[in-house]
Design a protein around this motif. Structure first.
Motif, mmCIF file in Angstrom:
data_model
loop_
_atom_site.group_PDB
_atom_site.id
_atom_site.type_symbol
_atom_site.label_atom_id
_atom_site.label_comp_id
_atom_site.label_asym_id
_atom_site.label_seq_id
_atom_site.Cartn_x
_atom_site.Cartn_y
_atom_site.Cartn_z
ATOM 1 N N UNK A 160 28.664 -38.277 79.813
ATOM 2 C CA UNK A 160 28.679 -39.340 78.812
ATOM 3 C C UNK A 160 27.904 -38.871 77.590
ATOM 4 N N UNK A 161 27.850 -39.728 76.592
ATOM 5 C CA UNK A 161 27.123 -39.396 75.363
ATOM 6 C C UNK A 161 25.664 -39.094 75.680
ATOM 7 N N UNK A 162 25.121 -38.105 74.998
ATOM 8 C CA UNK A 162 23.715 -37.761 75.178
ATOM 9 C C UNK A 162 23.467 -36.664 76.206
ATOM 10 N N UNK A 163 24.539 -36.225 76.883
ATOM 11 C CA UNK A 163 24.369 -35.191 77.908
ATOM 12 C C UNK A 163 24.613 -33.787 77.328
ATOM 13 N N UNK A 164 24.065 -32.803 78.041
ATOM 14 C CA UNK A 164 24.215 -31.401 77.619
ATOM 15 C C UNK A 164 24.753 -30.583 78.801
ATOM 16 N N UNK A 165 25.792 -29.796 78.530
ATOM 17 C CA UNK A 165 26.361 -28.927 79.559
ATOM 18 C C UNK A 165 26.320 -27.483 79.059
ATOM 19 N N UNK A 166 25.687 -26.609 79.828
ATOM 20 C CA UNK A 166 25.625 -25.186 79.492
ATOM 21 C C UNK A 166 26.684 -24.451 80.298
ATOM 22 N N UNK A 167 27.459 -23.612 79.620
ATOM 23 C CA UNK A 167 28.504 -22.846 80.303
ATOM 24 C C UNK A 167 28.215 -21.360 80.180
ATOM 25 N N UNK A 168 28.180 -20.702 81.317
ATOM 26 C CA UNK A 168 27.801 -19.302 81.346
ATOM 27 C C UNK A 168 28.845 -18.500 82.122
ATOM 28 N N UNK A 169 29.132 -17.307 81.635
ATOM 29 C CA UNK A 169 30.094 -16.439 82.316
ATOM 30 C C UNK A 169 30.672 -15.457 81.319
ATOM 31 N N UNK A 170 31.200 -14.351 81.818
ATOM 32 C CA UNK A 170 31.739 -13.308 80.943
ATOM 33 C C UNK A 170 32.921 -13.802 80.125
ATOM 34 N N UNK A 171 33.335 -12.983 79.164
ATOM 35 C CA UNK A 171 34.561 -13.257 78.402
ATOM 36 C C UNK A 171 35.723 -13.379 79.378
ATOM 37 N N UNK A 172 36.499 -14.438 79.228
ATOM 38 C CA UNK A 172 37.651 -14.620 80.101
ATOM 39 C C UNK A 172 37.318 -15.247 81.447
ATOM 40 N N UNK A 173 36.086 -15.675 81.624
ATOM 41 C CA UNK A 173 35.696 -16.298 82.896
ATOM 42 C C UNK A 173 36.418 -17.633 83.083
ATOM 43 N N UNK A 174 36.563 -18.367 81.985
ATOM 44 C CA UNK A 174 37.228 -19.674 82.061
ATOM 45 C C UNK A 174 36.418 -20.813 81.460
ATOM 46 N N UNK A 175 35.415 -20.474 80.664
ATOM 47 C CA UNK A 175 34.550 -21.495 80.058
ATOM 48 C C UNK A 175 35.359 -22.441 79.170
ATOM 49 N N UNK A 176 36.159 -21.847 78.269
ATOM 50 C CA UNK A 176 36.928 -22.683 77.349
ATOM 51 C C UNK A 176 37.983 -23.503 78.091
ATOM 52 N N UNK A 177 38.572 -22.898 79.099
ATOM 53 C CA UNK A 177 39.561 -23.617 79.900
ATOM 54 C C UNK A 177 38.931 -24.856 80.542
ATOM 55 N N UNK A 178 37.729 -24.697 81.032
ATOM 56 C CA UNK A 178 37.012 -25.832 81.613
ATOM 57 C C UNK A 178 36.765 -26.912 80.549
ATOM 58 N N UNK A 179 36.411 -26.489 79.341
ATOM 59 C CA UNK A 179 36.188 -27.464 78.264
ATOM 60 C C UNK A 179 37.497 -28.179 77.908
ATOM 61 N N UNK A 180 38.615 -27.427 77.957
ATOM 62 C CA UNK A 180 39.912 -28.053 77.669
ATOM 63 C C UNK A 180 40.215 -29.154 78.684
ATOM 64 N N UNK A 181 39.942 -28.886 79.959
ATOM 65 C CA UNK A 181 40.148 -29.904 80.996
ATOM 66 C C UNK A 181 39.241 -31.099 80.789
ATOM 67 N N UNK A 182 37.996 -30.794 80.455
ATOM 68 C CA UNK A 182 37.011 -31.850 80.196
ATOM 69 C C UNK A 182 37.453 -32.723 79.018
ATOM 70 N N UNK A 183 37.917 -32.071 77.960
ATOM 71 C CA UNK A 183 38.363 -32.806 76.771
ATOM 72 C C UNK A 183 39.563 -33.690 77.108
ATOM 73 N N UNK A 184 40.454 -33.146 77.919
ATOM 74 C CA UNK A 184 41.619 -33.938 78.335
ATOM 75 C C UNK A 184 41.146 -35.178 79.105
ATOM 76 N N UNK A 185 40.192 -34.964 79.990
ATOM 77 C CA UNK A 185 39.635 -36.068 80.770
ATOM 78 C C UNK A 185 38.959 -37.111 79.910
ATOM 79 N N UNK A 186 38.427 -36.677 78.780
ATOM 80 C CA UNK A 186 37.741 -37.612 77.867
ATOM 81 C C UNK A 186 38.732 -38.262 76.897
ATOM 82 N N UNK A 187 39.994 -37.887 77.007
ATOM 83 C CA UNK A 187 41.020 -38.474 76.141
ATOM 84 C C UNK A 187 41.013 -37.924 74.726
ATOM 85 N N UNK A 188 40.507 -36.683 74.586
ATOM 86 C CA UNK A 188 40.474 -36.064 73.264
ATOM 87 C C UNK A 188 41.832 -35.449 72.950
#
Ligand code: ADP
Ligand code: MG
Length: 163
Positions: A24-52
């Motif tokens: 929710x608003x006010x939270x912080x999520x740190x994403x760690x992993x090499x290039x191509x690990x899937x960080x952005x893909x995870x954010x895309x799923x998260x954004x979809x879940x948030x209705x962005x």
């Protein structure tokens, strides 16, 4: 610590979508992993879940993308940032203590600059080790602070991957 194994890009994205239920608003999520690990893909799923509706991609050159999804989502990618001083210029300290959700790719680059409490998600592939499929990923979720420990409990209840 929670550990999730995904075996396809779709599964990592679906896990991101799960995260939308507990963040929710006010939270912080740190994403760690090499290039191509899937960080952005995870954010895309998260954004979809948030209705962005905006298209979500790594803000590799802009360092920060802002999306609107009921509350603002501040998506950082610190990969190209060379100096911690630049964090101030891009509003890092404000946005990680603001009215929105902050998601930070390459959060391990400047560990001292992170807020006191956050959700820390590390994504690893086993490609180097030649183990399993090239699409296998291990996601480790850690909580820093009581608020995030509580969120991890909620995640266990709501996310099918963790059952
Ligand atoms: P990062 O932001 O960590 O650099 P991206 O999310 O941009 O990584 O890219 C991840 C790449 O890995 C994509 O091309 C995706 O299709 C691929 N991939 C293969 N298997 C997986 C998986 N299980 N989870 C996430 N990404 C995967
Ligand atoms: Mg990325």
């Amino acid at each position: 610590m929670l550990e999730i194994k995904t075996t396809s890009p779709e599964e990592t994205s679906a896990f991101g979508k799960c995260l939308a239920k507990i963040l929710s608003a006010g939270k912080v999520v740190c994403l760690v992993g090499d290039l191509g690990a899937g960080k952005t893909l995870l954010v895309q799923g998260l954004a979809e879940g948030l209705g962005i509706a905006d298209s979500v991609h790594s803000p590799t050159f802009t360092i920060l993308n802002v999306y609107e999804g009921g509350f603002p989502v501040y998506h950082f990618d610190l990969y190209r940032l060379e100096n911690a001083d630049e964090l101030f210029d891009i509003g890092f300290y404000e946005y990680t203590e603001a009215d929105g959700l902050a998601i930070i790719e390459w959060a391990d680059k400047f560990p001292k600059e992170l807020p006191d409490e956050y959700l820390w998600i590390e994504i690893r592939s086993n490609v180097e080790k030649n183990e399993g499929s090239v699409e296998d990923r291990v996601l480790q979720v850690r909580a820093l602070g009581a608020t995030y420990e509580q969120l991890c409990e909620e995640l266990k209840q709501t996310c099918q991957f963790l059952r």
